[in-house]
Design an enzyme around this catalytic site. Structure first.
Site, PDB file in Angstrom:
ATOM      1  CG  ASP A 128     -11.630  -8.874   8.576  1.00 45.79           C
ATOM      2  OD1 ASP A 128     -10.460  -8.672   9.006  1.00 45.79           O
ATOM      3  OD2 ASP A 128     -12.296  -8.012   7.982  1.00 45.79           O
ATOM      4  CG  HIS A 129      -6.864  -9.506   7.775  1.00 46.95           C
ATOM      5  ND1 HIS A 129      -7.670  -8.534   8.324  1.00 46.95           N
ATOM      6  CD2 HIS A 129      -5.593  -9.060   7.933  1.00 46.95           C
ATOM      7  CE1 HIS A 129      -6.925  -7.529   8.779  1.00 46.95           C
ATOM      8  NE2 HIS A 129      -5.661  -7.826   8.558  1.00 46.95           N
ATOM      9  CG  HIS A 146      -5.156  -8.171  12.452  1.00 53.08           C
ATOM     10  ND1 HIS A 146      -5.072  -6.888  12.943  1.00 53.08           N
ATOM     11  CD2 HIS A 146      -4.277  -8.223  11.412  1.00 53.08           C
ATOM     12  CE1 HIS A 146      -4.167  -6.198  12.257  1.00 53.08           C
ATOM     13  NE2 HIS A 146      -3.678  -6.986  11.333  1.00 53.08           N
ATOM     14  CG  HIS A 206      -0.180  -3.898   4.464  1.00 51.98           C
ATOM     15  ND1 HIS A 206      -0.439  -5.017   3.687  1.00 51.98           N
ATOM     16  CD2 HIS A 206      -0.697  -4.169   5.681  1.00 51.98           C
ATOM     17  CE1 HIS A 206      -1.104  -5.910   4.415  1.00 51.98           C
ATOM     18  NE2 HIS A 206      -1.269  -5.423   5.624  1.00 51.98           N
ATOM     19  CG  ASP A 246      -3.863  -7.781   5.408  1.00 56.54           C
ATOM     20  OD1 ASP A 246      -2.889  -7.922   6.175  1.00 56.54           O
ATOM     21  OD2 ASP A 246      -4.489  -6.708   5.281  1.00 56.54           O
ATOM     22  NE  ARG A 275      -3.248  -2.182   3.136  1.00 55.86           N
ATOM     23  CZ  ARG A 275      -3.474  -2.537   4.404  1.00 55.86           C
ATOM     24  NH1 ARG A 275      -3.078  -1.748   5.404  1.00 55.86           N
ATOM     25  NH2 ARG A 275      -4.079  -3.664   4.694  1.00 55.86           N
ATOM     26  CE1 TYR A 291      -1.622  -6.660  17.977  1.00 61.00           C
ATOM     27  CE2 TYR A 291      -2.607  -5.916  15.916  1.00 61.00           C
ATOM     28  CZ  TYR A 291      -1.714  -5.725  16.963  1.00 61.00           C
ATOM     29  OH  TYR A 291      -0.921  -4.602  16.984  1.00 61.00           O
ATOM     30  CG  HIS A 317      -0.442  -8.333   8.877  1.00 62.79           C
ATOM     31  ND1 HIS A 317      -0.466  -7.294   7.975  1.00 62.79           N
ATOM     32  CD2 HIS A 317       0.825  -8.367   9.387  1.00 62.79           C
ATOM     33  CE1 HIS A 317       0.734  -6.711   7.950  1.00 62.79           C
ATOM     34  NE2 HIS A 317       1.528  -7.336   8.786  1.00 62.79           N
TER      35      HIS A 317
END
Ligand code: ZN
Length: 245
Positions: free
Chosen positions: A226-227, A224, A186, A193, A170, A221, A229
């Site tokens: 839904d993913h 986090h 990122h 992710d 990103r 955490y 990292h």
């Protein structure tokens, strides 16, 4: 005079093109690869750019909690990583990179040097230039490549089921737009992710500990759930309380 300069330039370009074609033809051995072709057997004690290329591809095999240095020097850690890689793919684990190892690596890489199951496009949905992050574009891109080789190892260890990358590199603008942390990896290109799919987020987080990721953040955490990292930050930080990490 301008025209002469252009003609001169053209002839230089043609000459250069001819040289490139010539060198490709010369390198057209049985093992030529669109990304990179190793030209000698590598074992402990070797050093050079070809060792660096090997280390990038062995990055996912450092052993639990470890990170393999990409320094061009083939030492004990590189040999141990190579043996893990060879075992993982059913090769004889002799710790020497010869034709069987190189041919497996050729089979695992695309012509742009990414591992076959991941791509630069998947690791960068922000912009096409890799610019605007915390490091130079070329650095962000090479960091993403190292992450992809670690993900390839993770994928293989989990039975060759697909792993979905939902966010990679990103720029600051892209990071701000999704509410990313100000120092997010990122921005460096090495953060990825991973979404749930064939594997649960906890399975991904737990297995990632074996594949060279210093940063692992997962369920439990903040932000986090839904993913999962993963990244290669400077010092280890693993946290996925729901998974017992
Ligand atoms: Zn992330």
């Amino acid at each position: 005079m301008f025209g002469r300069a252009v003609r001169l330039l053209l002839s230089v370009v043609m000459l250069a093109t001819g040289l490139v074609v010539g060198s490709v033809a010369t390198a057209g051995t049985a093992h030529a690869d669109g990304c990179y072709t190793w030209t000698r057997t590598l074992s402990q004690g070797a050093s050079g750019a070809d060792v660096t290329q090997l280390q990038i591809r062995l990055g996912g095999y450092p052993g639990q909690g470890s990170v393999l240095a990409v320094d061009g020097a083939f030492g004990p850690a590189t040999m141990a990583a190579l043996k893990r890689f060879q075992s993982a793919y059913g090769l004889s684990a002799d710790g020497v990179a010869g034709n069987q190892t190189f041919n497996k690596l050729y089979a695992l890489q695309d012509d742009d040097c990414t591992p076959v199951h991941f791509s630069y496009a998947e690791l960068n949905r922000c912009n096409s230039t890799w610019s605007g992050g915390a490091v130079a574009a070329a650095t962000a891109r090479s960091n993403a490549l190292r992450t992809m080789w670690k993900l390839e190892a993770l994928r293989h260890a989990l039975g060759d089921q697909p792993i979905r990358v939902t966010s990679g590199f990103r720029s600051h603008a892209c990071n701000d737009a999704v509410g990313g942390a100000s120092g997010s990896r990122h921005l460096y290109g090495d953060g990825a992710d991973l979404g749930a799919g064939p594997h649960s987020l906890c399975t991904l987080a737990k297995q990632a500990r074996n594949h060279g990721f210093r940063g692992i953040l997962g369920p439990g955490y903040p932000g986090h759930n839904d993913h999962t990292h993963v990244d290669h930050r400077g010092s280890r930080y693993w946290s996925a309380p729901t998974c017992g990490i």
